[in-house]
Design a protein around this motif. Structure first.
Motif, PDB file in Angstrom:
ATOM      1  N   VAL A 111       1.025  -1.248  -0.039  1.00  0.00           N
ATOM      2  CA  VAL A 111       0.098  -0.104   0.026  1.00  0.00           C
ATOM      3  C   VAL A 111       0.729   1.370   0.052  1.00  0.00           C
ATOM      4  O   VAL A 111       1.783   1.258   0.822  1.00  0.00           O
ATOM      5  CB  VAL A 111      -0.846   0.004   1.132  1.00  0.00           C
ATOM      6  N   ARG A 116      -2.030   6.719  -2.693  1.00  0.00           N
ATOM      7  CA  ARG A 116      -3.543   6.008  -2.706  1.00  0.00           C
ATOM      8  C   ARG A 116      -3.570   5.016  -3.555  1.00  0.00           C
ATOM      9  O   ARG A 116      -4.652   5.047  -4.017  1.00  0.00           O
ATOM     10  CB  ARG A 116      -4.606   7.280  -2.554  1.00  0.00           C
ATOM     11  N   VAL A 118      -2.392   0.665  -4.476  1.00  0.00           N
ATOM     12  CA  VAL A 118      -2.237  -0.680  -3.654  1.00  0.00           C
ATOM     13  C   VAL A 118      -1.693  -1.555  -5.074  1.00  0.00           C
ATOM     14  O   VAL A 118      -2.356  -1.451  -5.962  1.00  0.00           O
ATOM     15  CB  VAL A 118      -3.336  -1.138  -2.816  1.00  0.00           C
ATOM     16  N   THR A 133      -5.266  -2.351   3.411  1.00  0.00           N
ATOM     17  CA  THR A 133      -5.774  -0.547   2.691  1.00  0.00           C
ATOM     18  C   THR A 133      -6.436  -0.205   3.969  1.00  0.00           C
ATOM     19  O   THR A 133      -6.321   0.889   4.162  1.00  0.00           O
ATOM     20  CB  THR A 133      -6.680  -0.854   1.616  1.00  0.00           C
TER      21      THR A 133
END
Length: 161
Positions: A111, A116, A118, A133
């Motif tokens: 992550v 933002r 993954v 997350t």
């Protein structure tokens, strides 16, 4: 030990000991074949109505194992299925007589909270992705069944298991 495998055309081909042992030695993960102790467990999928018997199962631990399995199947024309979470209702993650590339041991998740984003490997289940997350206050849309593989959900369960 010669193994009969199914080709992409639905024909049968014999895989010789040398080919099988070369594949086995090229893997960091394991090669499972019928008759070995782990075979029945390795071939099992979520849907108990799906009872297929692949000739070979490569339990991949990384991208190099996937590459070796794909190259092996390509060179011999062997039928391939990809097993991620094993949750495909029609059993797309397995086959009869071919090679199963089992990604279920590939659980890496990274992550990047700043971007933002993954990145996840093919054996990750939805609950595992959510767990990682959510630690960063992030989430993504996806499935509602937590034991479903992210690969199958991402592909609409059309070609992954």
């Amino acid at each position: 030990m010669s193994i009969t495998a199914t080709t992409l055309e639905g024909e049968h081909t014999n895989l010789n000991d040398t080919d099988i042992e070369n594949l086995r030695r090229s893997l960091r993960g394991e090669l499972v074949v019928d008759g070995e102790t782990k075979y029945d467990e390795a071939r099992r999928v979520w849907n108990g109505n799906v009872d297929r018997r692949p000739a070979l199962i490569v339990r991949c631990t990384g991208a190099a194992d996937v590459q070796q399995a794909v190259n092996f199947a390509r060179s011999l024309g062997v039928l391939v299925s990809v097993h991620g979470g094993g949750h495909s209702a029609p059993g797309y993650g397995t086959n009869d007589g071919g090679l199963v590339i089992d990604l279920s041991l590939m659980k890496g998740i990274r992550v990047d909270p700043d971007a933002r984003t993954v990145s996840a490997q093919g054996g990750v289940l939805w609950r595992e992705l959510d767990h990682e997350t959510q630690a960063f206050g992030l989430a993504t849309t996806g499935g509602t069944v937590s034991n479903t593989g992210i690969g199958g959900l991402t592909l609409g369960a059309v070609s992954a298991g």
